[in-house]
Motif scaffolding. Structure first.
Motif, mmCIF file in Angstrom:
data_model
loop_
_atom_site.group_PDB
_atom_site.id
_atom_site.type_symbol
_atom_site.label_atom_id
_atom_site.label_comp_id
_atom_site.label_asym_id
_atom_site.label_seq_id
_atom_site.Cartn_x
_atom_site.Cartn_y
_atom_site.Cartn_z
ATOM 1 N N ARG A 175 0.732 -1.252 0.085
ATOM 2 C CA ARG A 175 -0.019 -0.075 -0.025
ATOM 3 C C ARG A 175 0.702 1.194 -0.053
ATOM 4 N N ARG A 176 2.034 1.205 0.687
ATOM 5 C CA ARG A 176 2.731 2.386 0.769
ATOM 6 C C ARG A 176 4.398 2.019 0.639
ATOM 7 N N TRP A 177 5.156 2.914 0.173
ATOM 8 C CA TRP A 177 6.717 2.632 0.081
ATOM 9 C C TRP A 177 7.430 3.684 0.682
ATOM 10 N N TYR A 178 8.341 3.421 1.224
ATOM 11 C CA TYR A 178 9.226 4.318 1.834
ATOM 12 C C TYR A 178 10.717 4.187 1.462
ATOM 13 N N MET A 179 11.494 5.328 1.888
ATOM 14 C CA MET A 179 13.042 5.222 1.353
ATOM 15 C C MET A 179 13.667 5.769 2.744
ATOM 16 N N GLU A 180 14.677 5.064 2.790
ATOM 17 C CA GLU A 180 15.801 5.608 3.809
ATOM 18 C C GLU A 180 16.708 6.500 3.053
ATOM 19 N N MET A 181 17.147 7.724 3.684
ATOM 20 C CA MET A 181 17.879 8.693 3.072
ATOM 21 C C MET A 181 19.107 9.108 4.045
ATOM 22 N N ARG A 182 20.299 9.619 3.493
ATOM 23 C CA ARG A 182 21.217 9.908 4.370
ATOM 24 C C ARG A 182 21.763 11.243 3.554
ATOM 25 N N TYR A 314 26.864 11.211 8.942
ATOM 26 C CA TYR A 314 25.659 11.264 8.231
ATOM 27 C C TYR A 314 24.686 11.750 9.147
ATOM 28 N N ALA A 315 23.677 12.329 8.328
ATOM 29 C CA ALA A 315 22.357 12.425 8.812
ATOM 30 C C ALA A 315 21.424 11.368 8.081
ATOM 31 N N GLY A 316 20.582 10.830 8.926
ATOM 32 C CA GLY A 316 19.680 9.966 8.337
ATOM 33 C C GLY A 316 18.193 10.175 8.654
ATOM 34 N N LEU A 317 17.241 9.657 7.659
ATOM 35 C CA LEU A 317 15.900 9.649 8.056
ATOM 36 C C LEU A 317 15.186 8.730 6.961
ATOM 37 N N ASP A 318 13.946 8.447 7.039
ATOM 38 C CA ASP A 318 12.924 7.996 6.259
ATOM 39 C C ASP A 318 11.880 8.787 6.037
ATOM 40 N N VAL A 319 11.369 8.520 4.753
ATOM 41 C CA VAL A 319 10.016 9.245 4.326
ATOM 42 C C VAL A 319 9.199 8.204 3.325
ATOM 43 N N ASP A 320 8.132 8.631 3.621
ATOM 44 C CA ASP A 320 6.900 8.061 2.496
ATOM 45 C C ASP A 320 7.187 8.736 1.208
ATOM 46 N N HIS A 333 16.800 18.311 -1.782
ATOM 47 C CA HIS A 333 17.455 19.628 -2.122
ATOM 48 C C HIS A 333 18.501 20.013 -1.202
ATOM 49 N N LEU A 334 18.099 19.361 0.097
ATOM 50 C CA LEU A 334 19.352 19.517 1.193
ATOM 51 C C LEU A 334 20.470 18.571 0.990
ATOM 52 N N GLY A 335 20.612 17.637 0.287
ATOM 53 C CA GLY A 335 21.541 16.604 -0.151
ATOM 54 C C GLY A 335 21.411 15.407 0.356
ATOM 55 N N TYR A 336 20.267 15.238 0.711
ATOM 56 C CA TYR A 336 20.016 13.611 1.112
ATOM 57 C C TYR A 336 19.872 12.843 -0.083
ATOM 58 N N GLU A 337 20.364 11.672 0.111
ATOM 59 C CA GLU A 337 20.553 10.473 -0.774
ATOM 60 C C GLU A 337 19.789 9.285 -0.573
ATOM 61 N N ARG A 338 19.022 8.585 -1.323
ATOM 62 C CA ARG A 338 18.239 7.449 -1.043
ATOM 63 C C ARG A 338 19.352 6.238 -0.707
ATOM 64 N N THR A 339 19.309 5.372 0.327
ATOM 65 C CA THR A 339 20.046 4.430 0.407
ATOM 66 C C THR A 339 19.310 2.977 0.472
ATOM 67 N N ARG A 340 17.933 2.928 0.657
ATOM 68 C CA ARG A 340 17.159 1.856 0.649
ATOM 69 C C ARG A 340 16.005 1.914 0.805
ATOM 70 N N GLY A 341 15.086 1.007 0.450
ATOM 71 C CA GLY A 341 13.574 1.296 0.544
ATOM 72 C C GLY A 341 12.951 0.247 1.383
ATOM 73 N N SER A 342 11.855 0.176 1.590
ATOM 74 C CA SER A 342 10.719 -0.765 2.151
ATOM 75 C C SER A 342 9.381 -0.544 1.684
ATOM 76 N N ALA A 343 8.488 -1.590 1.868
ATOM 77 C CA ALA A 343 7.132 -1.254 1.642
ATOM 78 C C ALA A 343 6.154 -1.805 2.633
ATOM 79 N N MET A 344 5.034 -1.151 2.848
ATOM 80 C CA MET A 344 4.040 -1.480 3.747
ATOM 81 C C MET A 344 2.908 -2.422 3.137
ATOM 82 N N TYR A 345 2.849 -3.644 3.629
ATOM 83 C CA TYR A 345 1.776 -4.620 3.147
ATOM 84 C C TYR A 345 0.724 -4.398 3.884
ATOM 85 N N THR A 346 -0.520 -4.561 3.491
ATOM 86 C CA THR A 346 -1.797 -4.650 4.409
ATOM 87 C C THR A 346 -2.838 -5.584 3.971
#
Length: 349
Positions: A175-182, A314-320, A333-346
Motif C-alpha cells: 500500500r505504501r513505499w518508504y525510502m531511507e535517506m542519508r 551522516y544525517a539519516g531519515l526515512d520518508v513516505d 534539495h538539502l543533499g539527502y540521497e536514497r540508501t534503501r527502501g521498504s514497503a508496507m503490506y496490508t
C-alpha cells in the motif's frame, strides 16, 4: 475505489465484529518445523533477544535491534499478543508479535512482526506464523471494542522477496513505499534564515507536550495517522537524544506557538551494519500555517550541525514516497540521497 475499510468512515461500515471475521478459536502453528508453541511473555525477553540477534546476524540487514528495543515489544502503549516456537532443547527458534496501539481511534492498525531462526527455515514455519498473526489480529480488532476501519500491517524491507510472496499469497497487498535517506555531513551545511519572530530552539521537557499536540495536528490528515496520547508519545524513546532534537517557535503573539519540531535518535548498534555513523531524524513536522516558510529546512540544518558536532558522518531519515507535503523533494534539495527502501503490506478490513 478504495480497498474495503480504507478511507471509509466507521459509520458507513458493517460492525467490526462482522468485518473482521475473527476465528472463534485460534491454535498455535502445531506442526510447523516440529517446534513446541506457546505464548511469549516478558519472562522470555532474553530468549527473544538471542533469537533476534541470530536472525539479524544471518540476514545482515542495515540495522540491529538492541536489547532495549526488544523489551519495547512489550510496552504498555499497545495491546499485544505473541507466540513462540521452541525446539526440543528449549531454544526459541521462531516468534510472531501482533501489536495494536492503544491510541488508535479512526483506524485500527495491527502491526505484525516476527522471524524464524535460519536453521529452521524452509519448513513452513514462516507461513504458519503469518497465518497465526492474521487470525490473532482479527481477534484483537474485535477485542478493542473500537468501531473503525482496520488494517493488518507488515513492513517488508527491500530485497525480502520470499516474505513478499508469502504475504501476497495470504491476501496482503503493498500500500505504501518508504525510502531511507542519508546526507553527508562533510559537505557544507546551508544557512537558513527564518522570518522575524520564528526561531529554532533546543528541545526541552517543558516543550514536549506542546510538541506532541503539534505533531497530532501536523499529521492529523495524513494517511494512516493516529493521534498520540501523552502515554503513547513517551513510548519508544530508548534511543532519543534531546541534544539532537529541536523545536521551531513562533513568538509573534504573547504565547509562543510550536511551528515545527524535529526529534532525533542515536542508534549506535546499527552503525557497524550501516558502515557509517549517523544522527537519525525520527520525526519532523511543520504545522500547516507555517509551511512554505523554510521551517523544515531550518530544523534539518540545525540537526545536521548537532550531529556533525558530535562526530557523526551522516544525517539519516526515512520518508513516505507519497508524502503530501513534498518532503522527499525538500530532503533531496538539502543533499539527502536514497540508501534503501521498504514497503508496507496490508490487509484492509
Amino acid at each position: 475505489m478504495p480497498a474495503p475499510g480504507a478511507g471509509a468512515p466507521a459509520a458507513a461500515l458493517r460492525p467490526l465484529a462482522e468485518r473482521a471475521q475473527a476465528p472463534a478459536t485460534l491454535v498455535a502453528p502445531a506442526d510447523a518445523g516440529g517446534l513446541s508453541w506457546r505464548e511469549l511473555g516478558q519472562d522470555d525477553v532474553a530468549a527473544l533477544g538471542g533469537l533476534v540477534q541470530r536472525i539479524e546476524d544471518a540476514d545482515d540487514p542495515p540495522y540491529r535491534t538492541s536489547p532495549d528495543e526488544v523489551a519495547e515489544y512489550y510496552d504498555a502503549s499497545h495491546y499485544w499478543s505473541a507466540m513462540g516456537g521452541w525446539d526440543a532443547d528449549g531454544t526459541l527458534r521462531a516468534f510472531g508479535f501482533v501489536r495494536i496501539q492503544r491510541g488508535d481511534l479512526t483506524v485500527l492498525r495491527a502491526f505484525c512482526s516476527g522471524g524464524v531462526d535460519p536453521a529452521w527455515r524452509h519448513h513452513g514455519v514462516g507461513g504458519a506464523l503469518i497465518d497465526w498473526q492474521v487470525g490473532r489480529a482479527r481477534q484483537m480488532f474485535v477485542e478493542t471494542g473500537v468501531e473503525a476501519p482496520a488494517r493488518i500491517v507488515v513492513h517488508v524491507d527491500e530485497g525480502m522477496d520470499a516474505m513478499a510472496r508469502l504475504l501476497t499469497e495470504r491476501g496482503f497487498a503493498p500500500r505504501r513505499w518508504y525510502m531511507e535517506m542519508r546526507r553527508d555531513l562533510s559537505r557544507p551545511i546551508p544557512e537558513v534564515t527564518l522570518d522575524t519572530h520564528l526561531s529554532v530552539v533546543p528541545w526541552t521537557a517543558e516543550l514536549d507536550d506542546a510538541v506532541r499536540r503539534a505533531h497530532n495536528k501536523a499529521f492529523g490528515e495524513q494517511w494512516d495517522a493516529q493521534p498520540h496520547t501523552a502515554e503513547t508519545w513517551q513510548q519508544g524513546r530508548t534511543h532519543f537524544v534531546p541534544s539532537w532534537s529541536f523545536v521551531a517557535l513562533d513568538r509573534s503573539t504573547d504565547r509562543a506557538q510550536v511551528a515545527g519540531y524535529l526529534i532525533s535518535g542515536r542508534y549506535e548498534q546499527d552503525w557497524p551494519a550501516l558502515g557509517w555513523t549517523e544522527g537519525y531524524t525520527e520525526m519532523i513536522g511543520v504545522l500547516p500555517e507555517w509551511r512554505g516558510r523554510h521551517v523544515a529546512s531550518a530544523l534539518l540544518t540545525r540537526a545536521m550541525r548537532a550531529y556533525a558536532d558530535d562526530g557523526m558522518e551522516y544525517a539519516g531519515l526515512d520518508v513516505d514516497t507519497d508524502n503530501p507535503t513534498g518532503a522527499p523533494l525538500l530532503f533531496a534539495h538539502l543533499g539527502y540521497e536514497r540508501t534503501r527502501g521498504s514497503a508496507m503490506y496490508t490487509i484492509e478490513i
